[in-house]
Design a protein around this motif. Structure first.
Motif, PDB file in Angstrom:
ATOM      1  N   VAL A 161     128.885  29.113  88.131  1.00  0.00           N
ATOM      2  CA  VAL A 161     129.365  30.015  87.094  1.00  0.00           C
ATOM      3  C   VAL A 161     128.324  31.112  86.893  1.00  0.00           C
ATOM      4  O   VAL A 161     127.125  30.918  87.161  1.00  0.00           O
ATOM      5  CB  VAL A 161     129.601  29.248  85.774  1.00  0.00           C
ATOM      6  N   PRO A 162     128.708  32.297  86.431  1.00  0.00           N
ATOM      7  CA  PRO A 162     127.734  33.389  86.254  1.00  0.00           C
ATOM      8  C   PRO A 162     126.552  33.013  85.368  1.00  0.00           C
ATOM      9  O   PRO A 162     125.432  33.453  85.605  1.00  0.00           O
ATOM     10  CB  PRO A 162     128.582  34.506  85.631  1.00  0.00           C
ATOM     11  N   LEU A 163     126.816  32.189  84.351  1.00  0.00           N
ATOM     12  CA  LEU A 163     125.717  31.784  83.470  1.00  0.00           C
ATOM     13  C   LEU A 163     124.659  31.003  84.249  1.00  0.00           C
ATOM     14  O   LEU A 163     123.457  31.178  84.027  1.00  0.00           O
ATOM     15  CB  LEU A 163     126.264  30.945  82.320  1.00  0.00           C
ATOM     16  N   GLN A 164     125.088  30.153  85.171  1.00  0.00           N
ATOM     17  CA  GLN A 164     124.136  29.394  85.992  1.00  0.00           C
ATOM     18  C   GLN A 164     123.325  30.330  86.871  1.00  0.00           C
ATOM     19  O   GLN A 164     122.122  30.144  87.060  1.00  0.00           O
ATOM     20  CB  GLN A 164     124.894  28.379  86.843  1.00  0.00           C
ATOM     21  N   ARG A 165     123.972  31.355  87.411  1.00  0.00           N
ATOM     22  CA  ARG A 165     123.262  32.338  88.249  1.00  0.00           C
ATOM     23  C   ARG A 165     122.180  33.045  87.436  1.00  0.00           C
ATOM     24  O   ARG A 165     121.046  33.222  87.906  1.00  0.00           O
ATOM     25  CB  ARG A 165     124.251  33.372  88.792  1.00  0.00           C
ATOM     26  N   ASP A 166     122.525  33.442  86.223  1.00  0.00           N
ATOM     27  CA  ASP A 166     121.535  34.127  85.390  1.00  0.00           C
ATOM     28  C   ASP A 166     120.388  33.192  85.027  1.00  0.00           C
ATOM     29  O   ASP A 166     119.222  33.600  85.016  1.00  0.00           O
ATOM     30  CB  ASP A 166     122.211  34.652  84.124  1.00  0.00           C
ATOM     31  N   LEU A 167     120.707  31.939  84.753  1.00  0.00           N
ATOM     32  CA  LEU A 167     119.666  30.976  84.436  1.00  0.00           C
ATOM     33  C   LEU A 167     118.738  30.756  85.630  1.00  0.00           C
ATOM     34  O   LEU A 167     117.508  30.693  85.467  1.00  0.00           O
ATOM     35  CB  LEU A 167     120.299  29.647  84.010  1.00  0.00           C
ATOM     36  N   ASP A 168     119.295  30.663  86.831  1.00  0.00           N
ATOM     37  CA  ASP A 168     118.466  30.507  88.029  1.00  0.00           C
ATOM     38  C   ASP A 168     117.515  31.689  88.191  1.00  0.00           C
ATOM     39  O   ASP A 168     116.340  31.519  88.541  1.00  0.00           O
ATOM     40  CB  ASP A 168     119.349  30.374  89.266  1.00  0.00           C
ATOM     41  N   ARG A 169     118.046  32.885  87.946  1.00  0.00           N
ATOM     42  CA  ARG A 169     117.202  34.083  88.077  1.00  0.00           C
ATOM     43  C   ARG A 169     116.062  34.062  87.063  1.00  0.00           C
ATOM     44  O   ARG A 169     114.899  34.352  87.405  1.00  0.00           O
ATOM     45  CB  ARG A 169     118.073  35.337  87.861  1.00  0.00           C
ATOM     46  N   ILE A 170     116.347  33.684  85.820  1.00  0.00           N
ATOM     47  CA  ILE A 170     115.302  33.640  84.792  1.00  0.00           C
ATOM     48  C   ILE A 170     114.277  32.554  85.111  1.00  0.00           C
ATOM     49  O   ILE A 170     113.067  32.749  84.922  1.00  0.00           O
ATOM     50  CB  ILE A 170     115.940  33.400  83.410  1.00  0.00           C
ATOM     51  N   GLN A 171     114.740  31.407  85.602  1.00  0.00           N
ATOM     52  CA  GLN A 171     113.810  30.334  85.954  1.00  0.00           C
ATOM     53  C   GLN A 171     112.849  30.767  87.044  1.00  0.00           C
ATOM     54  O   GLN A 171     111.653  30.445  87.003  1.00  0.00           O
ATOM     55  CB  GLN A 171     114.595  29.087  86.384  1.00  0.00           C
ATOM     56  N   ARG A 172     113.353  31.507  88.019  1.00  0.00           N
ATOM     57  CA  ARG A 172     112.455  31.981  89.085  1.00  0.00           C
ATOM     58  C   ARG A 172     111.470  33.004  88.539  1.00  0.00           C
ATOM     59  O   ARG A 172     110.280  32.995  88.903  1.00  0.00           O
ATOM     60  CB  ARG A 172     113.276  32.586  90.224  1.00  0.00           C
ATOM     61  N   ILE A 182     125.932  23.684  81.054  1.00  0.00           N
ATOM     62  CA  ILE A 182     125.897  25.106  81.411  1.00  0.00           C
ATOM     63  C   ILE A 182     127.310  25.609  81.701  1.00  0.00           C
ATOM     64  O   ILE A 182     127.683  26.718  81.297  1.00  0.00           O
ATOM     65  CB  ILE A 182     124.970  25.325  82.616  1.00  0.00           C
ATOM     66  N   ALA A 183     128.091  24.792  82.394  1.00  0.00           N
ATOM     67  CA  ALA A 183     129.476  25.186  82.646  1.00  0.00           C
ATOM     68  C   ALA A 183     130.248  25.331  81.342  1.00  0.00           C
ATOM     69  O   ALA A 183     131.050  26.269  81.176  1.00  0.00           O
ATOM     70  CB  ALA A 183     130.146  24.164  83.556  1.00  0.00           C
ATOM     71  N   GLU A 184     130.021  24.431  80.400  1.00  0.00           N
ATOM     72  CA  GLU A 184     130.671  24.537  79.100  1.00  0.00           C
ATOM     73  C   GLU A 184     130.240  25.806  78.377  1.00  0.00           C
ATOM     74  O   GLU A 184     131.051  26.506  77.763  1.00  0.00           O
ATOM     75  CB  GLU A 184     130.332  23.320  78.240  1.00  0.00           C
ATOM     76  N   TRP A 214     130.899  31.335  76.592  1.00  0.00           N
ATOM     77  CA  TRP A 214     130.328  32.245  75.607  1.00  0.00           C
ATOM     78  C   TRP A 214     129.786  33.527  76.228  1.00  0.00           C
ATOM     79  O   TRP A 214     129.511  34.480  75.503  1.00  0.00           O
ATOM     80  CB  TRP A 214     129.203  31.552  74.830  1.00  0.00           C
ATOM     81  N   GLY A 215     129.609  33.553  77.534  1.00  0.00           N
ATOM     82  CA  GLY A 215     129.092  34.767  78.155  1.00  0.00           C
ATOM     83  C   GLY A 215     128.607  34.504  79.561  1.00  0.00           C
ATOM     84  O   GLY A 215     128.501  33.348  80.007  1.00  0.00           O
ATOM     85  N   THR A 216     128.272  35.575  80.265  1.00  0.00           N
ATOM     86  CA  THR A 216     127.842  35.462  81.657  1.00  0.00           C
ATOM     87  C   THR A 216     126.330  35.474  81.800  1.00  0.00           C
ATOM     88  O   THR A 216     125.827  35.238  82.890  1.00  0.00           O
ATOM     89  CB  THR A 216     128.431  36.624  82.477  1.00  0.00           C
ATOM     90  N   THR A 217     125.605  35.765  80.731  1.00  0.00           N
ATOM     91  CA  THR A 217     124.151  35.721  80.748  1.00  0.00           C
ATOM     92  C   THR A 217     123.669  34.795  79.638  1.00  0.00           C
ATOM     93  O   THR A 217     124.392  34.531  78.671  1.00  0.00           O
ATOM     94  CB  THR A 217     123.536  37.114  80.559  1.00  0.00           C
ATOM     95  N   VAL A 218     122.442  34.324  79.788  1.00  0.00           N
ATOM     96  CA  VAL A 218     121.887  33.424  78.771  1.00  0.00           C
ATOM     97  C   VAL A 218     121.789  34.144  77.437  1.00  0.00           C
ATOM     98  O   VAL A 218     122.139  33.582  76.390  1.00  0.00           O
ATOM     99  CB  VAL A 218     120.511  32.902  79.221  1.00  0.00           C
TER     100      VAL A 218
END
Length: 853
Positions: free
Chosen positions: A428-439, A507-509, A513-517
């Motif tokens: 999901v887009p939220l997971q992608r944004d979270l991965d980017r922030i974690q890196r 995170i999927a749930e 609420w949005g595509t970014t954290v």
């Protein structure tokens, strides 16, 4: 079954090099027809090795695997370099992400071995279990329980602790199990336990090791284990039916349909890897119409599927996983060790213990291996198993102690392995944004629990704190804030982190609420503010918004807060809300957030509390008075902070109200003398005024003398004492240093009538039991001396034994350099003393130290 069946490889080559298309021999097999059914234990290294050997021998044209068909498009990702098990297929309902299911796979899972074999040999691989679109919807029509968030998505009949699957080359002469009692007809049977019991074992895992793990892969006939296992499972199903799970009938019907479809496309060169329990059902002769009738009309939901990382801990049975195993780390070792598994295991254990500063030599390893082998011989086992190696490690390397052994079990037998999933996996887009922030923040998820110290003055640490607070607001509890040891500064945070696989579901749930954290946390905070039930809930949300740095959500929260505060007349609710607001002012000051609106609302709440508190304290029973005492303590701390903290971003601005503390003291004075107020509240008010320097000790002693006079009921006097010296407020030290107060308490206590003493004793015991042991001992010594000696010492103007009559400034000054050295204040270093204010002069430090002295 007396002899070994003759088997020719499906779709492989015979001894003369000619291609063959059938399997001859084996239970239920007909020469030239039928798929190759490989019954397995879902997380069994023995099954995994046997499947690999069978596929190498058979060389099928297609491999069918028990699993959701929606994941067929995800199978190629298993060949990616970044894909490292344990991993899991995650399915969740698009419209209801909380409805989800996992299909975990470890390196030693037979399904994973089959997938990797098919990809390596460029053979198609497909999943043939009931689709996730039906699995997730199951239960909505009342037919069965829904699949939970932490299930494996394959709720096999008779799973129990061992998932109902085994791949042991059983003896054909094994006795048939007795049918279950009528009362147990609906209980899911554990075939592994039944087979172990039939073989005379009391531990299914030990039986599994003996008949599978310790047999290796040296047999000439790669199909013999599966043939014998099919016979054993057939006998069990004759007794237990579906094993207590109605859903298996539907799943097996769907799998039969998929096997037939593969046979129409590829002939009989089909290999099926599934739970051993299902093999007899897949071999069963049924009509296509009957199978289609079973799967017709199933409920369905729209589902998405992806790969997610998994952990060894979540493979363990103790996690609640239905197909769990006791020792995933041990099984992984058995699967990956090319030879000498016991020697290699003992070497791992020795390395772990050495890392923990335990003395373990090569001699320990040698002796542990010898002991494990000896125990295996004595217990009649073919090779040392986990039980023997554990006993050897305890005796040789741990010197009989279970403490280091618990570490070995946690780190090696279970393990902290966390799988990895390639970036190409759907998310999901939220997971992608979270991965980017974690890196970007260099904050990788880890299965092992660890503590993370953050200094909010550093940009990276501030970003990490913000991310963790935003995730908690979204319900993704990756980190838990804990107390920072050795620091009270608001720019210091300590987090306890541990990544759990189910957080992927959260995170999927949260993706709704949005595509970014940032966007999702903002939308979630605004929605929570509107739906909040009480004032305290809104103020806590405002504090979380500041910690998570959500400037767009804060105005909405503050508007709701102002509206709720204007309508709420309950002083208790106002008192609960004020501390969170005041803490938010401090956090906002550290993080550079504009909290002017918060300061105004906090000042308004404080004013309403001052007006409403005295009437609210009248006529309370014991429980309500105790609750109000906690509110008074909270307001005391909040007023102290509010009166000192200027609005964030404008240090030169006036404080919310320069006379705020003075008005609060007036409220406390009113409470301390009003007879209609409960004793515990009057005692607490006197104590707070005394601590603030607003009440002289003589006046405090006078008020105590009045309330402890013979005209006051003993229960009221006991409540006053609890309010004055109880509640963890340091009242014990107050009594130690002021013998007048101690004398008053002692005289009152000895004068309590016998008939009333039993009533006040529990209250007094609760008060004094909260003191530190050293304080209780000192008080006991002072009381033992008796009132006469204390009175004479007081009349003579001398101090009690162990205490000087006055502060010796010369001796106090001599202590200051040592304390400064301990606190790191010398040499310009203030690493352990943290204060959000800019006033860090030596003069201020000396004043603080003098106060401590």
């Amino acid at each position: 079954m007396a002899g070994r069946p003759s088997v020719r490889a499906v779709g492989g080559r015979d001894g003369e090099g000619d291609r063959v298309t059938g399997v001859e021999g084996g239970a239920g097999r007909v020469a030239g027809g039928g798929p190759l059914l490989l019954g397995v234990r879902h997380h069994g290294p023995g099954s995994a090795r046997a499947v690999r050997a069978a596929l190498e021998a058979a060389r099928p044209r297609i491999v069918l695997i028990e699993g959701p068909p929606e994941a067929d498009s995800l199978i190629p990702l298993a060949a990616e370099e970044d894909m490292r098990p344990p991993v899991a297929l995650l399915a969740h309902a698009v419209d209801e992400p909380g409805r989800s299911a996992f299909w975990p796979l470890a390196e030693f899972s037979p399904e994973w071995v089959a997938i990797r074999w098919a990809l390596r040999h460029e053979v198609p691989a497909r999943f043939i279990d009931l689709p996730a679109t039906h699995t997730l919807a199951w239960g909505r029509d009342g037919r069965d329980e829904p699949v939970g968030e932490e299930t494996d998505g394959t709720p096999d009949a008779g799973s129990g602790g061992a998932d109902g699957h085994a791949s042991a080359p059983l003896s054909p002469s094994a006795p048939s199990p007795a049918p279950p009692p009528a009362s147990e007809a609906d209980v899911r049977v554990d075939p592994l336990a039944v087979l172990a019991d039939a073989a005379g074992y009391d531990d299914p895992e030990r039986w599994w090791e003996d008949v599978v793990e310790h047999r290796g892969t040296g047999e000439r006939d790669a199909f013999a284990p599966f043939v014998v296992l099919e016979e054993a499972m057939g006998a069990l199903r004759e007794v237990y039916g579906t094993g207590g799970h109605e859903r298996d009938l539907v799943r097996e019907a769907y799998m039969r349909l998929q096997v037939r479809a593969a046979q129409r496309e590829f002939g009989d060169a089909v290999a099926v890897v599934c739970g051993a329990w299902h093999v007899p059902a897949l071999r069963e002769k049924t009509t296509v119409a009957a199978d289609r009738a079973l799967v017709k009309g199933l409920p369905k939901v729209k589902a998405d599927m992806t790969w997610v990382p998994w952990t060894n801990r979540r493979l363990a049975r103790v996690s609640g996983y239905g197909a769990g195993i006791d020792s995933p780390g041990w099984y992984g070792h058995l699967f990956s060790a090319p030879d000498r598994p016991v020697e290699r295991w003992m070497t791992k254990v020795a390395g772990l213990l050495r890392d923990e500063d335990r003395i373990v030599s090569s001699a320990h390893v040698i002796e542990a291996v010898r002991l494990a082998e000896t125990l295996a011989v004595m217990r009649g086992r073919p090779l040392p198993g986990l039980g023997e190696t554990t006993d050897a490690v305890r005796a040789v390397m741990c010197e009989g102690s279970d403490v280091p052994l618990a570490l070995v079990h946690d780190r090696l037998v279970v393990g902290d392995v966390l799988g990895e999933v390639p970036q190409a996996a759907p998310a999901v887009p939220l997971q992608r944004d979270l991965d980017r922030i974690q890196r970007r923040l260099r904050l990788r998820p880890e299965a092992l629990e660890r503590e993370l110290e953050l200094d909010l003055r550093k940009e990276t640490d501030a970003g990490r704190s913000t991310l963790l607070h935003r995730l908690r607001l979204l319900g993704v509890a990756w980190g838990e804030a804990v107390a920072s040891w050795g620091s009270t500064g608001t720019f210091r945070e300590t987090w306890r982190l541990r990544w759990e696989p189910e957080l992927s579901v959260r995170i999927a749930e949260a993706g709704v609420w949005g595509t970014t954290v940032l966007g999702a946390a903002t939308a979630k905070a605004e929605a929570d503010a509107v739906s909040a039930q009480g004032l305290a809930e809104v103020t806590a949300l405002a504090e979380r918004c500041l910690l998570a740095e959500l400037p767009d959500a804060l105005p909405v929260v503050m508007r709701v807060l102002a509206d709720r505060a204007a309508l709420d007349a309950d002083v208790g609710h106002l008192a609960q809300a004020l501390p969170a607001l005041v803490r938010s002012l401090r956090y906002g000051d550290v993080r550079g957030t504009d909290t002017g609106a918060l300061a105004e609302v906090a000042a308004g709440l404080a004013e309403r509390i001052f007006v409403g508190l005295p009437p609210a304290c009248v006529g309370l029973d014991a429980d309500a008075a105790e609750e109000m005492r906690r509110h008074v303590d909270a307001v005391q701390g909040a007023v102290a902070l509010l009166a000192e903290a200027p609005p964030a971003g404008d240090p030169a601005a006036d404080r919310p109200d320069p006379d705020l503390r003075g008005r609060w003291h007036s409220v406390l004075r009113l409470l301390s003398v009003r007879d209609t107020v409960s004793g515990i509240l009057r005692g607490r008010a006197v104590r707070l005024l005394l601590d603030e320097g607003e009440l002289a000790q003589d006046e405090a002693a006078r008020l105590m003398g009045l309330v402890l006079s013979p005209g006051t009921p003993p229960a009221e006097g006991a409540a006053w004492i609890e309010g004055f010296v109880g509640g963890g407020s340091g009242g014990g030290m107050l009594l130690v240093h002021d013998e007048r107060l101690l004398g008053l308490v002692d005289a009152w206590l000895t004068g309590v009538p016998a008939e009333a003493f039993t009533d006040v004793l529990p209250l007094l015991r609760r008060t004094f039991s909260a003191y530190e042991p050293g304080v209780r001992r000192t008080l006991g010594e002072l009381v033992r001396r008796g009132p006469g000696e204390r009175a004479s010492a007081t009349a003579a103007g001398s101090a009690p034994p162990g205490f000087a009559p006055d502060l010796d400034m010369e001796r106090a000054d001599a202590v200051v350099p040592v304390v400064r050295l301990l606190l790191g204040l010398d040499g310009g270093s203030r690493g352990h003393v943290e204060n959000t204010d800019d006033d860090t002069d030596d003069d201020r430090d000396d004043k603080n130290l003098a106060g401590v002295a």
